[in-house]
Enzyme design. Structure first.
Site, PDB file in Angstrom:
ATOM      1  CB  VAL A  26      -0.957  -0.006   1.223  1.00  7.88           C
ATOM      2  CG1 VAL A  26      -1.742   1.295   1.301  1.00  7.88           C
ATOM      3  CG2 VAL A  26      -1.902  -1.201   1.144  1.00  7.88           C
ATOM      4  NE  ARG A 100     -11.077  -4.337   4.717  1.00  6.49           N
ATOM      5  CZ  ARG A 100     -12.075  -4.838   3.976  1.00  6.49           C
ATOM      6  NH1 ARG A 100     -13.084  -5.461   4.545  1.00  6.49           N
ATOM      7  NH2 ARG A 100     -12.062  -4.708   2.654  1.00  6.49           N
ATOM      8  CB  ALA A 130      -4.105   3.465   4.623  1.00  8.76           C
ATOM      9  CG  ASN A 132      -7.839  -2.544   6.611  1.00  4.94           C
ATOM     10  OD1 ASN A 132      -8.648  -1.651   6.809  1.00  4.94           O
ATOM     11  ND2 ASN A 132      -7.619  -3.067   5.409  1.00  4.94           N
ATOM     12  NE  ARG A 163     -12.806  -2.283  -3.461  1.00  6.34           N
ATOM     13  CZ  ARG A 163     -12.109  -2.678  -2.393  1.00  6.34           C
ATOM     14  NH1 ARG A 163     -12.677  -2.746  -1.207  1.00  6.34           N
ATOM     15  NH2 ARG A 163     -10.850  -3.028  -2.517  1.00  6.34           N
ATOM     16  CG  HIS A 187     -12.455  -0.125   4.879  1.00  7.66           C
ATOM     17  ND1 HIS A 187     -12.867  -0.326   3.593  1.00  7.66           N
ATOM     18  CD2 HIS A 187     -11.242  -0.725   4.983  1.00  7.66           C
ATOM     19  CE1 HIS A 187     -11.938  -1.014   2.932  1.00  7.66           C
ATOM     20  NE2 HIS A 187     -10.940  -1.271   3.768  1.00  7.66           N
ATOM     21  CB  THR A 238      -6.370  -4.449  -2.165  1.00 13.15           C
ATOM     22  OG1 THR A 238      -6.327  -3.764  -0.926  1.00 13.15           O
ATOM     23  CG2 THR A 238      -7.280  -5.659  -2.052  1.00 13.15           C
TER      24      THR A 238
HETATM   25  P1  NAD Z   1       2.622  -5.063   3.742  1.00 11.29           P
HETATM   26  O1  NAD Z   1       2.861  -6.169   4.704  1.00 11.29           O
HETATM   27  O2  NAD Z   1       3.011  -5.193   2.318  1.00 11.29           O
HETATM   28  O3  NAD Z   1       3.319  -3.717   4.287  1.00 11.29           O
HETATM   29  C1  NAD Z   1       3.333  -3.357   5.628  1.00 11.29           C
HETATM   30  C2  NAD Z   1       4.674  -2.687   5.858  1.00 11.29           C
HETATM   31  O4  NAD Z   1       4.686  -2.164   7.186  1.00 11.29           O
HETATM   32  C3  NAD Z   1       5.880  -3.647   5.742  1.00 11.29           C
HETATM   33  O5  NAD Z   1       6.786  -3.173   4.780  1.00 11.29           O
HETATM   34  C4  NAD Z   1       6.489  -3.644   7.142  1.00 11.29           C
HETATM   35  O6  NAD Z   1       7.905  -3.739   7.140  1.00 11.29           O
HETATM   36  C5  NAD Z   1       6.019  -2.299   7.663  1.00 11.29           C
HETATM   37  N1  NAD Z   1       5.996  -2.224   9.134  1.00 11.29           N
HETATM   38  C6  NAD Z   1       5.545  -3.168  10.000  1.00 11.29           C
HETATM   39  N2  NAD Z   1       5.701  -2.726  11.253  1.00 11.29           N
HETATM   40  C7  NAD Z   1       6.249  -1.495  11.173  1.00 11.29           C
HETATM   41  C8  NAD Z   1       6.629  -0.540  12.142  1.00 11.29           C
HETATM   42  N3  NAD Z   1       6.471  -0.762  13.464  1.00 11.29           N
HETATM   43  N4  NAD Z   1       7.168   0.628  11.696  1.00 11.29           N
HETATM   44  C9  NAD Z   1       7.333   0.874  10.384  1.00 11.29           C
HETATM   45  N5  NAD Z   1       6.987  -0.005   9.429  1.00 11.29           N
HETATM   46  C10 NAD Z   1       6.437  -1.164   9.818  1.00 11.29           C
HETATM   47  O7  NAD Z   1       1.058  -4.754   3.868  1.00 11.29           O
HETATM   48  P2  NAD Z   1       0.176  -3.911   2.835  1.00 11.29           P
HETATM   49  O8  NAD Z   1      -0.458  -4.832   1.878  1.00 11.29           O
HETATM   50  O9  NAD Z   1       0.975  -2.740   2.366  1.00 11.29           O
HETATM   51  O10 NAD Z   1      -0.970  -3.410   3.811  1.00 11.29           O
HETATM   52  C11 NAD Z   1      -0.655  -2.467   4.814  1.00 11.29           C
HETATM   53  C12 NAD Z   1      -1.892  -2.160   5.657  1.00 11.29           C
HETATM   54  O11 NAD Z   1      -2.868  -1.500   4.837  1.00 11.29           O
HETATM   55  C13 NAD Z   1      -2.574  -3.411   6.216  1.00 11.29           C
HETATM   56  O12 NAD Z   1      -3.043  -3.137   7.522  1.00 11.29           O
HETATM   57  C14 NAD Z   1      -3.733  -3.620   5.260  1.00 11.29           C
HETATM   58  O13 NAD Z   1      -4.784  -4.356   5.839  1.00 11.29           O
HETATM   59  C15 NAD Z   1      -4.115  -2.179   5.014  1.00 11.29           C
HETATM   60  N6  NAD Z   1      -4.943  -1.934   3.833  1.00 11.29           N
HETATM   61  C16 NAD Z   1      -5.895  -0.985   3.977  1.00 11.29           C
HETATM   62  C17 NAD Z   1      -6.748  -0.710   2.933  1.00 11.29           C
HETATM   63  C18 NAD Z   1      -7.806   0.347   3.123  1.00 11.29           C
HETATM   64  O14 NAD Z   1      -8.719   0.513   2.297  1.00 11.29           O
HETATM   65  N7  NAD Z   1      -7.723   1.120   4.179  1.00 11.29           N
HETATM   66  C19 NAD Z   1      -6.631  -1.407   1.733  1.00 11.29           C
HETATM   67  C20 NAD Z   1      -5.608  -2.355   1.600  1.00 11.29           C
HETATM   68  C21 NAD Z   1      -4.764  -2.627   2.674  1.00 11.29           C
END
Ligand code: NAD
Length: 330
Positions: A26, A100, A130, A132, A163, A187, A238
């Site tokens: 993301v 989530r 952002a 979840n 969407r 969400h 996503t």
């Molecule tokens: P991902 O695992 O690819 O990325 C998460 C990143 O956070 C990793 O690179 C990790 O190293 C980093 N991280 C973890 N702990 C950390 C910390 N303490 N300090 C700094 N960095 C840290 O996950 P993603 O697919 O990028 O998803 C990220 C988040 O976004 C998830 O919670 C996911 O559910 C959420 N998300 C939200 C939506 C929305 O509509 N709001 C949509 C998609 C995903």
């Protein structure tokens, strides 16, 4: 020793800068989309996995000469502290059909860590969340940061609303941008597609369909609600939709647009609800959430919104209380 390209890009004071905390799917996609939109000249990626942040920053910077130039680099919380907007995308990711809410505790610890890093480095801009489950994480970020509620904004149902417009667009053969209407509440699984707010050229859905077969609204709600799961099933995560929602929120803030967008914000009595974050249409500008809009809802929609709020309240109550008083810098 000659500094690395990344080191050479680091600055302690800059003009408009957006910080992405979390450079995973993301965060990196949002950084790329922000660069293409040319919203700010500086984008900094902060991640506990510094090698990943450096690689993503270098990959995005590779596009500079072909796209919109921006300084994109991997930095730390000191770099993020002077940003106008910090977007937290670090959090527990869901897999398959995982709800989530099931990653709430893991995400809360990560989001608190990110908020601590930002606030102790002196960040005082607008925080966009952002991670979840985004409504609970907006609440965690709000309580933990001590920032005013207007400056802590969750991406909320902006993605679900996009969407909904896309799905209705296919059913009605009208461009999605010409459809007004909202998904509100969580969400997540209890989100509410508020069909009474839908307008096409000023007409309600019934008027627009003019006696011809209306689309199956229940099937549309389900499709919109489950869209994220279907994408995760196929590609494991996503990224493009949420990244575009992040860009749209940043744009409304930086351009002081006063745009009405459904985002997650602290409720203070709207529909009789308070003390939790969920999505309602909000006027977004340079000060963050400048007003919360409360459209007239059908009784069944209001009931569903209240039920959504109750689910979030119960899930938040199960998380350890993490306030700004618990921050290590206090
Ligand atoms: P991902 O695992 O690819 O990325 C998460 C990143 O956070 C990793 O690179 C990790 O190293 C980093 N991280 C973890 N702990 C950390 C910390 N303490 N300090 C700094 N960095 C840290 O996950 P993603 O697919 O990028 O998803 C990220 C988040 O976004 C998830 O919670 C996911 O559910 C959420 N998300 C939200 C939506 C929305 O509509 N709001 C949509 C998609 C995903």
């Amino acid at each position: 020793m000659k500094p690395s390209a990344n080191e050479a890009l680091r600055r302690t004071v800059g003009p408009d800068r957006i910080a992405l905390i979390g450079a995973g799917h993301v965060g990196a996609t949002a950084a790329y989309a922000l660069m293409l939109r040319a919203l700010v000249p500086e984008i900094v990626l902060v991640d506990s996995n510094t090698a990943l942040a450096e690689a993503e920053a270098a990959d995005i910077a590779d596009a500079n000469a072909l796209a919109r130039p921006a300084r994109v680099w991997a930095g730390d919380y000191a770099d993020a502290a002077v940003a106008s907007i910090a977007v937290i995308t670090a959090g527990g990711a869901t897999h398959g059909s995982q709800d989530r809410l099931s990653v709430a505790a893991a995400s809360a610890a990560i989001v608190s860590d990110c908020v601590d890093g930002l606030i102790s480095a002196g960040f005082s801009g607008i925080l966009v969340v952002a991670s979840n489950p985004v409504d609970l994480m907006t609440m965690v970020a709000l309580r933990r940061s001590g920032l005013p509620a207007s400056r802590v904004i969750g991406t909320g149902t902006l993605l679900d609303t996009s969407r909904l417009k896309q799905t209705l667009s296919q059913a009605l053969n009208v461009a999605p941008a010409s459809i007004e209407g909202y998904v509100l509440g969580e969400h997540g699984n209890s989100e509410v597609a508020v069909f009474s707010t839908v307008r096409i050229g000023g007409q309600t859905l019934d008027q627009f369909c003019g006696g011809k077969a209306s689309p199956d609204l229940s099937a549309i709600s389900t499709e919109v609600r489950d869209a994220g799961y279907a994408i995760v099933e196929g590609k494991g995560y996503t990224s493009f939709g949420v990244a575009t929602a992040i860009v749209r929120i940043c744009e409304a803030i930086l351009r002081d647009e006063h745009a009405v967008l459904p985002v997650s914000t602290l409720l203070t009595g709207e529909y009789g609800l308070s003390g939790l974050c969920l999505s309602l249409p909000c006027v977004l500008g340079a000060q963050g959430v400048q007003r919360i809009v409360t459209p007239n809802l059908e009784p069944s929609e209001r009931h569903a919104l209240t039920a959504s709020a109750m689910i979030l309240q119960t899930a938040f109550a199960a998380l350890p209380v993490m306030t700004s008083d618990d921050r290590p810098d206090r």
